[in-house]
Design an enzyme around this catalytic site. Structure first.
Site, PDB file in Angstrom:
ATOM      1  CD  GLU A 178      -2.779  -1.362   2.417  1.00 45.76           C
ATOM      2  OE1 GLU A 178      -2.743  -0.479   3.291  1.00 45.76           O
ATOM      3  OE2 GLU A 178      -3.510  -2.363   2.506  1.00 45.76           O
ATOM      4  CG  ASN A 220      -0.647  -7.177  -1.244  1.00 40.48           C
ATOM      5  OD1 ASN A 220      -1.242  -7.817  -2.113  1.00 40.48           O
ATOM      6  ND2 ASN A 220      -1.134  -7.014  -0.021  1.00 40.48           N
ATOM      7  CG  HIS A 256      -9.895  -5.718   0.796  1.00 38.91           C
ATOM      8  ND1 HIS A 256     -10.157  -6.790   1.622  1.00 38.91           N
ATOM      9  CD2 HIS A 256      -8.570  -5.463   0.918  1.00 38.91           C
ATOM     10  CE1 HIS A 256      -9.028  -7.158   2.227  1.00 38.91           C
ATOM     11  NE2 HIS A 256      -8.056  -6.380   1.808  1.00 38.91           N
ATOM     12  CD  GLU A 284      -4.669  -7.890   1.857  1.00 40.69           C
ATOM     13  OE1 GLU A 284      -5.535  -7.146   2.363  1.00 40.69           O
ATOM     14  OE2 GLU A 284      -3.456  -7.642   1.909  1.00 40.69           O
ATOM     15  CG  ASP A 286     -12.708  -8.860   2.120  1.00 37.57           C
ATOM     16  OD1 ASP A 286     -12.643  -7.921   1.302  1.00 37.57           O
ATOM     17  OD2 ASP A 286     -12.141  -8.832   3.227  1.00 37.57           O
TER      18      ASP A 286
END
Ligand code: G3I
Length: 389
Positions: A178, A220, A256, A284, A286
């Site tokens: 990030e 990432n 996400h 990651e 979701d």
């Protein structure tokens, strides 16, 4: 027509595989070779990991170490369904060095041991980040009382000590996490300020590579899924890293997702990064939606929301399946009770983002993903480290 074709496909997969426990064998690949147990590990033939095995695609999960080992159902699902694990928190700097100069590797070591026992690969997460830093270093990731020289020496020591500690055990490292804002500008973290630019990123990749030359090294981030200022900026940046021969192997797309936004042009973005000569991974995933107030924080307010969630999960997986360089698909945990989301997006409430409900029972989203994987035998087989079983 489509429905009956799908049904037939799943039926065939079930007939071929149902009820027969597959076994996997040790493989000579980074992160698995060093200490792979000789005993074969058994998992259900219709598990996500077994279905992913058929095309060399690792299906991962983030792991909450408060539950692993103590929660029987949680532990069983982690072992049986997933072929890769990511520590949700225990490899972050805040947890490995809470007191300056004193490392606590114990929870992360426990995950590594679990992964070896269960023939899983490990995504190491994460070496360089502005969040979850120990308070002695920075309380917010943007300000610190330490000098630039001290910060530079500390980051080098942190990256090298941690990568060396886990040398041979990590398949993919999230070396930097990030580093860009949503507008595509570099995030003004303590690291950016100490270096006076993004030079810390190339340094971190070089240090990590020196410490474990076999680990795959990833950048990432979130919101790379959509073409836009952030995805474009990261694309240009990693292209520069490649041109400078910085040892970067891949880019992680966190994934996400949220049903209130349109589904991103994810496949397009995975492919354009892959075309730079990089591996890609969904790291990651979701899919959150609006939910009821406490205590029903994982019950969608809209009864139709789960259908949108199914669609997003399916499309996220298929985007990875369609891109040969996409080597792993990792949901950010699997039980709604343990998701970071209800505690984060509380106004308005969001949640219900994972594949298993609060009782650790598979949701409809799980079955959609399972069916997609069952039908994916014709997808391009993954190549290289991690693909063999
Ligand atoms: O360890 C302390 C504990 O001592 C204390 O008692 C407790 C009280 O709240 O907090 C504990 O720390 C929490 C930590 O997770 C470990 O459980 C933090 O409050 C909590 O904020 C932290 O949240 C994590 C979050 O990253 C921090 O930014 C989530 O679990 C984790 O899922 C989330 O993961 C991130 C990825 O690393 C990077 N990408 C985004 C993703 C979601 O935010």
């Amino acid at each position: 027509m489509v429905r009956s074709a799908l049904s037939i496909g799943v039926l065939s997969a079930t007939v071929l595989l149902g009820g027969v426990a597959l076994t996997s064998s040790a493989s000579a690949e980074p992160g698995a070779a060093a200490a792979a147990p000789s005993k074969a590990v058994r998992y259900p033939a219709d598990s996500l990991r077994a279905l992913g095995d058929r095309i060399g695609l690792r299906i991962g999960t983030a792991v909450n170490m408060d539950e692993l080992g103590s929660n029987t159902d949680y532990t069983k699902i982690t072992a049986e369904q997933f072929s890769s694990v990511t520590p949700e928190n225990v490899m972050k700097w805040q947890l490995v060095e809470p007191t300056r100069g004193t490392y606590d590797w114990a929870p992360a070591d426990r995950l590594v041991a679990f992964a070896k026992t269960n023939k899983q690969l490990i995504r190491g997460h994460t070496l360089v980040w502005h969040s979850q830093l120990p308070t002695w270093l920075s309380s917010d990731g943007y300000t610190t009382t330490l000098s630039n020289d001290e910060l530079k020496a500390l980051l080098k020591k942190h990256v090298q000590d941690q990568v060396k500690h886990f040398k041979g055990d990590i398949w993919q490292w999230d070396v930097v996490n990030e580093a860009f804002d949503d507008d595509g500008k570099p995030r003004q973290t303590v690291w950016y300020k100490a270096w006076g630019g993004l030079g810390y990123i190339a340094d971190a990749f070089r240090w990590a590579h020196e410490a474990d030359p076999k680990a795959l090294l990833f950048y990432n981030d979130y919101n790379l899924e959509f073409t836009g200022p952030k995805s474009n900026a990261v694309y240009d940046f990693v292209k520069t890293l490649k041109a400078q021969r910085v040892p970067i192997d891949g880019v992680g797309f966190q994934g996400h997702l949220d049903t209130q936004y349109g589904f991103p042009d994810l496949q397009n973005n995975l492919q354009r990064f892959a075309d730079l000569g990089l591996k890609v991974a969904e790291t990651e995933v979701d899919v959150r939606t609006f939910t009821q107030a406490a205590p029903n924080v994982n019950t969608p307010t809209d009864p139709l929301a789960p259908y949108a969630q199914e669609s997003y999960w399916s499309r996220a997986l298929k985007a990875c399946l369609a891109v040969r360089e996409c080597i792993s698909f990792t949901p950010w945990g699997f039980g709604d009770t343990y998701s970071w989301i209800p505690g984060w997006f509380d106004n308005p409430q969001e949640g219900a983002a994972l594949l298993y409900d609060a009782d650790l029972k598979p949701k409809s989203q799980y079955y959609v993903i399972q069916q997609d994987l069952a039908l994916a035998a014709g997808a391009p087989r993954r190549n290289g480290p991690g693909a063999g079983h």
